[in-house]
Design a protein around this motif. Structure first.
Motif, mmCIF file in Angstrom:
data_model
loop_
_atom_site.group_PDB
_atom_site.id
_atom_site.type_symbol
_atom_site.label_atom_id
_atom_site.label_comp_id
_atom_site.label_asym_id
_atom_site.label_seq_id
_atom_site.Cartn_x
_atom_site.Cartn_y
_atom_site.Cartn_z
ATOM 1 N N TYR A 201 -3.532 3.268 11.247
ATOM 2 C CA TYR A 201 -2.625 3.238 12.389
ATOM 3 C C TYR A 201 -3.255 3.899 13.613
ATOM 4 C CZ TYR A 201 1.522 4.521 15.190
ATOM 5 O OH TYR A 201 2.426 4.708 16.196
ATOM 6 N N TRP B 181 0.821 -1.205 0.000
ATOM 7 C CA TRP B 181 0.000 0.000 0.000
ATOM 8 C C TRP B 181 0.860 1.262 0.000
ATOM 9 C CZ3 TRP B 181 -4.436 -0.324 -1.936
ATOM 10 C CH2 TRP B 181 -5.300 -1.371 -1.667
ATOM 11 N N ARG B 182 2.014 1.210 0.650
ATOM 12 C CA ARG B 182 2.938 2.345 0.566
ATOM 13 C C ARG B 182 3.416 2.543 -0.870
ATOM 14 N NH1 ARG B 182 6.499 1.131 6.078
ATOM 15 N NH2 ARG B 182 5.024 2.115 7.541
ATOM 16 N N TYR C 87 3.804 -0.953 11.213
ATOM 17 C CA TYR C 87 3.740 0.456 10.783
ATOM 18 C C TYR C 87 4.909 1.247 11.353
ATOM 19 C CZ TYR C 87 1.809 5.087 9.812
ATOM 20 O OH TYR C 87 1.631 6.385 9.353
ATOM 21 N N ARG D 199 11.536 -1.275 0.955
ATOM 22 C CA ARG D 199 10.381 -1.085 0.087
ATOM 23 C C ARG D 199 9.849 -2.437 -0.379
ATOM 24 N NH1 ARG D 199 11.823 4.267 -3.641
ATOM 25 N NH2 ARG D 199 12.116 5.698 -1.857
ATOM 26 N N LEU E 82 -3.093 4.591 5.406
ATOM 27 C CA LEU E 82 -2.343 3.786 6.377
ATOM 28 C C LEU E 82 -2.198 4.519 7.707
ATOM 29 C CD1 LEU E 82 0.456 2.302 4.099
ATOM 30 C CD2 LEU E 82 -1.522 1.092 5.057
ATOM 31 N N GLU E 83 -2.017 5.815 7.645
ATOM 32 C CA GLU E 83 -1.951 6.612 8.869
ATOM 33 C C GLU E 83 -3.286 6.562 9.606
ATOM 34 O OE1 GLU E 83 -1.091 9.369 11.940
ATOM 35 O OE2 GLU E 83 0.202 8.131 10.672
ATOM 36 N N ARG F 12 -0.589 5.066 -0.621
ATOM 37 C CA ARG F 12 -1.729 5.183 0.288
ATOM 38 C C ARG F 12 -1.303 5.484 1.722
ATOM 39 N NH1 ARG F 12 -6.288 3.681 -2.663
ATOM 40 N NH2 ARG F 12 -7.332 4.954 -1.087
ATOM 41 N N SER F 13 -0.332 6.368 1.875
ATOM 42 C CA SER F 13 0.180 6.708 3.210
ATOM 43 C C SER F 13 -0.895 7.363 4.084
ATOM 44 C CB SER F 13 1.401 7.617 3.096
ATOM 45 O OG SER F 13 1.078 8.801 2.387
ATOM 46 N N LYS F 14 -1.763 8.155 3.491
ATOM 47 C CA LYS F 14 -2.816 8.807 4.260
ATOM 48 C C LYS F 14 -3.746 7.771 4.893
ATOM 49 C CE LYS F 14 -6.836 11.854 3.772
ATOM 50 N NZ LYS F 14 -7.636 12.678 2.824
#
Length: 239
Positions: free
Chosen positions: A167, A154-155, A217, A224, A163-164, A159-161
């Motif tokens: 988290y 996903w990174r 996370y 990577r 995943l945050e 899609r970091s937003k």
């Protein structure tokens, strides 16, 4: 032939981009959920094949809401990732999400982020592991591998937003879950010995899964996605 391949590639990319916009949200339309899930599945498989053309994952993504919610089934000739839709989730499990979320809206948001979101690539991680190893190994380590695969993939998709958001919710839920592990046992030892029973209790199973999510996370040492998969494949071929 080259034009045909390019056309197919562009179509798959367009489908994936559309699916990306909808994913990590609660679905109410079964057809839309499966369409988007299959586009994401195709992209995951294509990403693995770019790394290792000989590693071909054959898996069908289907709608099948059960108390397990989302899971990979490699026991049949046709391997499947089984997805849930909220309308079909049993009431005790809905109450689990409402309780940990603090409200119905928050509970549905959590379900969308994880079960119409993060955990699809988690289950595809199991499919990759099953394809390469021929079987799954320690239940705890299998889940840990799948969580790392999902996080890194996903990174890779940017899609970091989301995943945050996962988290933050994982920390909120984990803080509310009682520790089921007896004194003198590690978390891994407990879940290896009691996996089947633990999987039936969302409060116990959630303790493991959300705990692992937080750990993965926060792990700054993870490479990577491409590097992680290459290392995994290299380790498997040596055995």
């Amino acid at each position: 032939m080259k034009f045909k391949i390019l056309t197919i590639t562009l179509m798959l990319l367009a489908n994936f981009c559309a699916a990306q916009q909808n994913w990590f949200n609660l679905y109410t339309d079964t057809a839309a959920e499966i369409r988007d899930a299959r586009a994401i599945t195709s992209k995951f498989i294509a990403d693995v094949e770019k790394i290792s053309p000989s590693t071909k994952i054959k898996v069908s993504t289907i709608l099948n809401t059960t108390p397990y919610l989302i899971y990979y089934d490699g026991s049949q000739e046709i391997k499947t990732v089984n997805l849930p839709i909220w309308a079909q989730v049993i009431e005790p499990q809905k109450q689990f999400f409402y309780k940990l979320g603090g409200s119905e809206d928050e509970g549905k948001r959590i379900f969308g982020l994880f079960f119409n979101g993060f955990y699809l690539s988690h289950e595809l991680g199991h499919a990759l592991q099953h394809k390469v190893q021929g079987k799954l190994l320690s239940p705890y380590q299998d889940e840990f591998f799948a969580n790392r695969i999902a996080m890194l993939w996903w990174r890779k998709q940017g899609r970091s937003k989301e995943l945050e958001q996962c988290y933050q919710y994982a920390k909120k839920m984990y803080a509310q879950l009682p520790n089921p592990v007896p004194a003198g046992q590690s978390v891994e030892e407990y879940f290896v010995k009691n996996y089947e029973e633990a999987a039936k209790d969302p409060f116990v199973y959630g303790y493991m899964q959300f705990g692992q999510f937080i750990s993965v996370y926060e792990d700054q040492s993870l490479p990577r996605f491409n590097a992680f998969v290459k290392r995994f494949l290299k380790q498997r071929t040596k055995k």
